[in-house]
Design a protein around this motif. Sequence first.
Motif, PDB file in Angstrom:
ATOM      1  N   VAL A  98      26.415  41.437  44.416  1.00  0.00           N
ATOM      2  CA  VAL A  98      27.181  40.356  43.797  1.00  0.00           C
ATOM      3  C   VAL A  98      28.050  40.842  42.641  1.00  0.00           C
ATOM      4  O   VAL A  98      28.786  40.051  42.057  1.00  0.00           O
ATOM      5  N   GLY A  99      27.948  42.140  42.281  1.00  0.00           N
ATOM      6  CA  GLY A  99      28.906  42.653  41.309  1.00  0.00           C
ATOM      7  C   GLY A  99      28.377  43.424  40.131  1.00  0.00           C
ATOM      8  O   GLY A  99      29.150  43.847  39.270  1.00  0.00           O
ATOM      9  N   ALA A 100      27.056  43.642  40.038  1.00  0.00           N
ATOM     10  CA  ALA A 100      26.534  44.464  38.947  1.00  0.00           C
ATOM     11  C   ALA A 100      26.955  45.916  39.153  1.00  0.00           C
ATOM     12  O   ALA A 100      27.163  46.361  40.286  1.00  0.00           O
ATOM     13  N   ASP A 101      27.081  46.664  38.059  1.00  0.00           N
ATOM     14  CA  ASP A 101      27.515  48.049  38.136  1.00  0.00           C
ATOM     15  C   ASP A 101      26.364  49.044  38.075  1.00  0.00           C
ATOM     16  O   ASP A 101      26.514  50.187  38.507  1.00  0.00           O
ATOM     17  N   ILE A 145      29.390  49.936  49.390  1.00  0.00           N
ATOM     18  CA  ILE A 145      30.387  50.216  50.423  1.00  0.00           C
ATOM     19  C   ILE A 145      30.592  48.992  51.304  1.00  0.00           C
ATOM     20  O   ILE A 145      31.731  48.617  51.636  1.00  0.00           O
ATOM     21  N   MET A 146      29.512  48.326  51.693  1.00  0.00           N
ATOM     22  CA  MET A 146      29.623  47.137  52.532  1.00  0.00           C
ATOM     23  C   MET A 146      30.399  46.044  51.814  1.00  0.00           C
ATOM     24  O   MET A 146      31.249  45.366  52.403  1.00  0.00           O
ATOM     25  N   ARG A 147      30.123  45.869  50.521  1.00  0.00           N
ATOM     26  CA  ARG A 147      30.836  44.849  49.758  1.00  0.00           C
ATOM     27  C   ARG A 147      32.326  45.176  49.656  1.00  0.00           C
ATOM     28  O   ARG A 147      33.188  44.297  49.761  1.00  0.00           O
ATOM     29  N   LEU A 148      32.627  46.464  49.466  1.00  0.00           N
ATOM     30  CA  LEU A 148      34.020  46.893  49.392  1.00  0.00           C
ATOM     31  C   LEU A 148      34.719  46.679  50.729  1.00  0.00           C
ATOM     32  O   LEU A 148      35.864  46.209  50.781  1.00  0.00           O
ATOM     33  N   ARG A 149      34.034  46.994  51.821  1.00  0.00           N
ATOM     34  CA  ARG A 149      34.627  46.795  53.149  1.00  0.00           C
ATOM     35  C   ARG A 149      34.972  45.333  53.397  1.00  0.00           C
ATOM     36  O   ARG A 149      35.987  45.025  54.029  1.00  0.00           O
ATOM     37  N   ARG A 150      34.122  44.433  52.948  1.00  0.00           N
ATOM     38  CA  ARG A 150      34.401  43.008  53.164  1.00  0.00           C
ATOM     39  C   ARG A 150      35.723  42.599  52.526  1.00  0.00           C
ATOM     40  O   ARG A 150      36.368  41.652  52.966  1.00  0.00           O
ATOM     41  N   LEU A 162      38.245  43.327  42.215  1.00  0.00           N
ATOM     42  CA  LEU A 162      37.238  44.371  42.363  1.00  0.00           C
ATOM     43  C   LEU A 162      36.335  44.396  41.142  1.00  0.00           C
ATOM     44  O   LEU A 162      36.814  44.257  40.009  1.00  0.00           O
ATOM     45  N   THR A 163      35.053  44.601  41.361  1.00  0.00           N
ATOM     46  CA  THR A 163      34.159  44.862  40.239  1.00  0.00           C
ATOM     47  C   THR A 163      34.414  46.284  39.749  1.00  0.00           C
ATOM     48  O   THR A 163      35.083  47.090  40.415  1.00  0.00           O
ATOM     49  N   THR A 164      33.866  46.609  38.592  1.00  0.00           N
ATOM     50  CA  THR A 164      34.000  47.977  38.071  1.00  0.00           C
ATOM     51  C   THR A 164      33.423  48.978  39.059  1.00  0.00           C
ATOM     52  O   THR A 164      34.019  50.023  39.326  1.00  0.00           O
ATOM     53  N   GLY A 165      32.258  48.661  39.624  1.00  0.00           N
ATOM     54  CA  GLY A 165      31.640  49.572  40.573  1.00  0.00           C
ATOM     55  C   GLY A 165      32.463  49.749  41.832  1.00  0.00           C
ATOM     56  O   GLY A 165      32.593  50.863  42.364  1.00  0.00           O
ATOM     57  N   GLU A 166      33.037  48.663  42.346  1.00  0.00           N
ATOM     58  CA  GLU A 166      33.879  48.742  43.541  1.00  0.00           C
ATOM     59  C   GLU A 166      35.134  49.552  43.270  1.00  0.00           C
ATOM     60  O   GLU A 166      35.563  50.360  44.100  1.00  0.00           O
ATOM     61  N   PHE A 167      35.733  49.329  42.105  1.00  0.00           N
ATOM     62  CA  PHE A 167      36.924  50.099  41.751  1.00  0.00           C
ATOM     63  C   PHE A 167      36.593  51.586  41.661  1.00  0.00           C
ATOM     64  O   PHE A 167      37.319  52.426  42.200  1.00  0.00           O
ATOM     65  N   ASN A 168      35.493  51.927  40.985  1.00  0.00           N
ATOM     66  CA  ASN A 168      35.107  53.332  40.851  1.00  0.00           C
ATOM     67  C   ASN A 168      34.825  53.964  42.210  1.00  0.00           C
ATOM     68  O   ASN A 168      35.165  55.124  42.453  1.00  0.00           O
ATOM     69  N   MET A 169      34.191  53.206  43.107  1.00  0.00           N
ATOM     70  CA  MET A 169      33.906  53.713  44.442  1.00  0.00           C
ATOM     71  C   MET A 169      35.199  53.990  45.204  1.00  0.00           C
ATOM     72  O   MET A 169      35.359  55.049  45.828  1.00  0.00           O
ATOM     73  N   LEU A 170      36.139  53.042  45.154  1.00  0.00           N
ATOM     74  CA  LEU A 170      37.399  53.216  45.868  1.00  0.00           C
ATOM     75  C   LEU A 170      38.212  54.362  45.272  1.00  0.00           C
ATOM     76  O   LEU A 170      38.825  55.148  46.001  1.00  0.00           O
ATOM     77  N   ARG A 178      43.831  48.986  36.959  1.00  0.00           N
ATOM     78  CA  ARG A 178      42.583  48.792  37.712  1.00  0.00           C
ATOM     79  C   ARG A 178      42.710  47.595  38.656  1.00  0.00           C
ATOM     80  O   ARG A 178      41.822  46.752  38.736  1.00  0.00           O
ATOM     81  N   THR A 179      43.845  47.536  39.346  1.00  0.00           N
ATOM     82  CA  THR A 179      44.091  46.434  40.273  1.00  0.00           C
ATOM     83  C   THR A 179      44.325  46.975  41.676  1.00  0.00           C
ATOM     84  O   THR A 179      44.782  48.107  41.862  1.00  0.00           O
ATOM     85  N   LEU A 180      44.037  46.124  42.661  1.00  0.00           N
ATOM     86  CA  LEU A 180      44.245  46.460  44.063  1.00  0.00           C
ATOM     87  C   LEU A 180      45.031  45.343  44.717  1.00  0.00           C
ATOM     88  O   LEU A 180      44.713  44.164  44.559  1.00  0.00           O
ATOM     89  N   LEU A 181      46.073  45.721  45.450  1.00  0.00           N
ATOM     90  CA  LEU A 181      46.845  44.764  46.241  1.00  0.00           C
ATOM     91  C   LEU A 181      46.599  45.034  47.716  1.00  0.00           C
ATOM     92  O   LEU A 181      46.634  46.191  48.163  1.00  0.00           O
ATOM     93  N   LYS A 182      46.359  43.982  48.473  1.00  0.00           N
ATOM     94  CA  LYS A 182      46.295  44.064  49.932  1.00  0.00           C
ATOM     95  C   LYS A 182      47.492  43.311  50.456  1.00  0.00           C
ATOM     96  O   LYS A 182      47.588  42.098  50.300  1.00  0.00           O
TER      97      LYS A 182
END
Length: 245
Positions: A101-104, A206-211, A162-170, A151-155
């Motif tokens: 749900v977004g914790a880092d 990774i699963m959360r990022l893929r969604r 993105l959460t901090t963790g999702e951004f760092n992963m990407l 720290r932004t993502l455009l699709k």
Amino acid sequence: MALKNEYSAKLLVVDDDPDIRHILKEFFQDEGYEVWTAADSLQMRNMLTGNQFDAILLDLTFPGKDDGIDLVREIRNKSNVPILIISGRGDLTNKIVALEVGADDYITKPFDLQEIYSRVRAVLRRTKTAAEESGSHVYRFHNLQLDPDTRTLLKNTEAVPLTTGEFNMLMALVSHSGRVLSRDFLMVETRSRRFEGMDRSIDAQIMRLRRKIENDIHNPQIVKSVHGIGYSLGVPVRKTRKTGE
């Protein structure tokens, strides 16, 4: 974020235990941090209104109806501020749900103050370094554009939160495109600690990022799984200067 370096951060500690609030506040203040504390969700919301924090240290268990997982969701709907869970719930399910749900990061009570200190410094340092290293470039891949500076993502043309963790992963995947990254490598890159065999937090993230970025999460094309090893970026990456610069 207001952060200049990891030693001048503004932290918010949210825990219903007054002893833990006191211990964490005294410890981090001695290290030069500005520390605010809240005993429940109401106090937390009041402090988040009009204040900008560099990280939040959040318990999961509160008296009454408050639940830390719901509070993580609530914070994530409004902010990308790093959230570190400090909880007595040590089972794997709670850890995965919190990260989903977004914790880092997730630290189990009873805790070691030096470990919390290291984890806080690590997440703040990663956030600061990513912005500093970005210069005036963006990464373009598939139908996505990742801007390390903001720290932004455009699709396509739509913003993807993105959460901090999702951004760092990407960022780890994009900046090492063409390589297969092990779970151990990703754990160190995104959380500055080693991977433990039963830890599924990398897979959950990774699963959360893929969604958020894949057209079909059952047949991912951007973040590819490499059986028995880890993950890699499945599309080419172009690093280009920002438009107008």
